[in-house]
Design a protein around this motif. Structure first.
Motif, short mmCIF file in Angstrom:
data_model
loop_
_atom_site.label_atom_id
_atom_site.label_comp_id
_atom_site.label_asym_id
_atom_site.label_seq_id
_atom_site.Cartn_x
_atom_site.Cartn_y
_atom_site.Cartn_z
N THR A 65 -5.66 -6.08 8.35
CA THR A 65 -4.94 -6.39 7.12
C THR A 65 -3.89 -7.48 7.34
N SER A 66 -3.89 -8.10 8.51
CA SER A 66 -2.95 -9.18 8.83
C SER A 66 -1.50 -8.76 8.64
N GLY A 67 -1.21 -7.51 8.92
CA GLY A 67 0.16 -7.02 8.85
C GLY A 67 0.63 -6.66 7.45
N MET A 68 -0.26 -6.68 6.45
CA MET A 68 0.15 -6.32 5.08
C MET A 68 0.50 -4.84 5.01
N THR A 69 1.47 -4.53 4.15
CA THR A 69 1.78 -3.13 3.88
C THR A 69 0.69 -2.59 2.95
N THR A 70 0.71 -1.29 2.72
CA THR A 70 -0.26 -0.69 1.80
C THR A 70 -0.13 -1.29 0.41
N ASP A 71 1.11 -1.42 -0.08
CA ASP A 71 1.33 -1.99 -1.42
C ASP A 71 0.85 -3.44 -1.49
N GLU A 72 1.14 -4.22 -0.46
CA GLU A 72 0.69 -5.62 -0.44
C GLU A 72 -0.84 -5.69 -0.42
N PHE A 73 -1.46 -4.84 0.36
CA PHE A 73 -2.92 -4.84 0.43
C PHE A 73 -3.53 -4.44 -0.91
N MET A 74 -2.98 -3.41 -1.55
CA MET A 74 -3.50 -2.97 -2.85
C MET A 74 -3.35 -4.08 -3.89
#
Length: 87
Positions: A65-74
């Motif tokens: 996920t390239s360091g994305m948080t869950t919220d950023e990924f969603m």
């Protein structure tokens, strides 16, 4: 094994366990030059916890996920939400 008057046979337990055949499973008999083969079309036995753990281990590290948080990924996956005001 013996065939009943209705043409039924009992699949031995060790074979049912090995092929994961249980109530509701679908099987077929396929005739070939050697006789007939039992083919499992669908299995109804639920996977065990060990099966899940094995699958989970095999998936580990396959998605970055390239360091994305869950919220950023969603948000990346679904796009921004229009039902929320600005953050």
């Amino acid at each position: 094994m013996r065939v009943t008057e209705k043409g039924q046979v009992t699949i031995p337990k060790d074979i049912r366990d090995r092929l994961k055949i249980g109530p509701g499973s679908e099987v077929d008999f396929v005739a070939d030059e050697k006789g007939a083969r039992l083919v499992v079309l669908s299995s109804s036995i639920e996977p065990s916890q060990d099966d899940f753990e094995s699958w989970l281990g095999s998936m580990s590290g396959t998605f970055d996920t390239s360091g994305m948080t869950t919220d950023e990924f969603m948000e990346w996956l679904r796009g921004p939400r229009d039902d929320l005001g600005p953050r």
